[in-house]
Design a protein around this motif. Structure first.
Motif, short mmCIF file in Angstrom:
data_model
loop_
_atom_site.label_atom_id
_atom_site.label_comp_id
_atom_site.label_asym_id
_atom_site.label_seq_id
_atom_site.Cartn_x
_atom_site.Cartn_y
_atom_site.Cartn_z
N ASP A 142 12.52 -13.44 16.11
CA ASP A 142 13.73 -12.62 16.26
C ASP A 142 14.61 -12.62 15.02
N ASP A 143 14.35 -13.52 14.08
CA ASP A 143 15.12 -13.58 12.84
C ASP A 143 14.59 -12.62 11.77
N PHE A 144 13.57 -11.84 12.12
CA PHE A 144 12.93 -10.93 11.18
C PHE A 144 13.01 -9.50 11.68
N ILE A 145 13.11 -8.57 10.76
CA ILE A 145 13.14 -7.14 11.07
C ILE A 145 11.88 -6.52 10.47
N ILE A 146 11.17 -5.74 11.28
CA ILE A 146 10.03 -4.95 10.79
C ILE A 146 10.51 -3.51 10.74
N ARG A 147 10.38 -2.90 9.56
CA ARG A 147 10.84 -1.51 9.40
C ARG A 147 9.96 -0.81 8.37
N GLU A 148 10.06 0.51 8.34
CA GLU A 148 9.32 1.28 7.34
C GLU A 148 9.88 1.00 5.96
N ILE A 149 9.00 1.04 4.99
CA ILE A 149 9.39 0.79 3.60
C ILE A 149 10.34 1.87 3.10
N GLN A 150 11.26 1.46 2.22
CA GLN A 150 12.20 2.36 1.56
C GLN A 150 11.99 2.24 0.04
N PRO A 151 12.43 3.24 -0.73
CA PRO A 151 12.22 3.19 -2.18
C PRO A 151 12.75 1.91 -2.84
N GLN A 152 13.88 1.42 -2.38
CA GLN A 152 14.47 0.22 -2.99
C GLN A 152 13.70 -1.06 -2.69
N ASP A 153 12.66 -0.99 -1.83
CA ASP A 153 11.86 -2.16 -1.48
C ASP A 153 10.71 -2.40 -2.46
N ASN A 154 10.42 -1.44 -3.32
CA ASN A 154 9.22 -1.52 -4.17
C ASN A 154 9.11 -2.83 -4.95
N ALA A 155 10.13 -3.20 -5.68
CA ALA A 155 10.05 -4.40 -6.52
C ALA A 155 9.88 -5.66 -5.69
N GLN A 156 10.59 -5.73 -4.57
CA GLN A 156 10.50 -6.93 -3.73
C GLN A 156 9.12 -7.09 -3.10
N ILE A 157 8.55 -6.00 -2.56
CA ILE A 157 7.25 -6.14 -1.90
C ILE A 157 6.16 -6.38 -2.95
N ALA A 158 6.29 -5.81 -4.14
CA ALA A 158 5.31 -6.09 -5.21
C ALA A 158 5.33 -7.58 -5.56
N LYS A 159 6.52 -8.16 -5.62
CA LYS A 159 6.63 -9.59 -5.91
C LYS A 159 6.02 -10.42 -4.78
N VAL A 160 6.27 -10.05 -3.53
CA VAL A 160 5.69 -10.76 -2.39
C VAL A 160 4.16 -10.74 -2.50
N ILE A 161 3.60 -9.56 -2.72
CA ILE A 161 2.14 -9.42 -2.80
C ILE A 161 1.58 -10.31 -3.91
N ARG A 162 2.15 -10.23 -5.07
CA ARG A 162 1.63 -11.02 -6.21
C ARG A 162 1.86 -12.52 -6.01
N ASP A 163 3.00 -12.90 -5.45
CA ASP A 163 3.27 -14.32 -5.20
C ASP A 163 2.25 -14.90 -4.21
N VAL A 164 1.92 -14.16 -3.16
CA VAL A 164 0.94 -14.65 -2.18
C VAL A 164 -0.45 -14.74 -2.81
N LEU A 165 -0.81 -13.75 -3.59
CA LEU A 165 -2.11 -13.79 -4.25
C LEU A 165 -2.21 -14.99 -5.20
N ILE A 166 -1.16 -15.27 -5.93
CA ILE A 166 -1.15 -16.44 -6.81
C ILE A 166 -1.21 -17.73 -5.99
N GLU A 167 -0.45 -17.78 -4.90
CA GLU A 167 -0.44 -18.96 -4.03
C GLU A 167 -1.85 -19.32 -3.57
N PHE A 168 -2.66 -18.31 -3.26
CA PHE A 168 -4.00 -18.55 -2.74
C PHE A 168 -5.07 -18.54 -3.83
N GLY A 169 -4.66 -18.43 -5.07
CA GLY A 169 -5.61 -18.49 -6.16
C GLY A 169 -6.56 -17.31 -6.24
N VAL A 170 -6.11 -16.17 -5.77
CA VAL A 170 -6.93 -14.96 -5.75
C VAL A 170 -7.02 -14.40 -7.17
#
Length: 163
Positions: free
Chosen positions: A4-32
């Motif tokens: 309940d502490d999280f919101i799921i919503r459709e992506i907006q233009p201002q989210d681009n940089a943040q979600i790109a960082k999330v994707i790359r951070d997770v890939l680095i975390e798992f050594g992909v």
């Protein structure tokens, strides 16, 4: 912290940089590998624009005004048929173990059905054990070979779910 502490919503233009960082951070975390994966995709830096096309949608997971995860569906690249792909599904550690990933998969698959897709495909990395377990739990079955051509040649696990 609960779901309940999280919101799921459709992506907006201002989210681009943040979600790109999330994707790359997770890939680095798992050594992909950085090549042959979403790490090097041009789409990773412009997710809002990438998922503006027909029969495509991307959702972000937000906590305290910060993007902490996301996933989307779109037509499977380089494939003639009625199959979509579950794409760019990544979650920071703060989100894990709360049921958010299963909830987001269900949301994405429901949209896929609404778009008229008959199956959903995904690709992952062999050593991402928790991701593979999540996909299996949500009805995805292993394939012997890839379908379509996503360009993610470092992803050697292929799965499909009938919708």
């Amino acid at each position: 912290m609960t779901i309940d502490d999280f919101i799921i919503r459709e992506i907006q233009p201002q989210d681009n940089a943040q979600i790109a960082k999330v994707i790359r951070d997770v890939l680095i975390e798992f050594g992909v590998p950085k090549v042959g994966t979403a790490y090097e995709d041009q789409a990773t830096d412009k997710m809002f624009e990438t998922f503006k096309k027909t029969k495509s949608i991307y959702y972000v997971v937000e906590n305290n005004n910060k993007i902490v995860g996301g996933a989307g569906i779109s037509e499977l690249d380089n494939f003639k048929g009625n199959i979509c792909e579950l794409q760019k599904m990544y979650f920071l550690p703060i989100t894990r173990g709360k049921g958010l990933s299963s909830k987001l998969i269900k949301i994405c698959l429901n949209e896929a059905k609404n778009f008229g897709f008959k199956s959903c495909y995904l690709e992952t990395i062999p050593y991402m054990d928790s991701a593979r377990a999540l996909y299996t739990k949500n009805g995805f079955k292993y394939l012997d070979k890839p379908i379509g051509n996503t360009g993610h040649y470092s992803c050697s696990i292929w799965m499909l779910k009938k919708l």
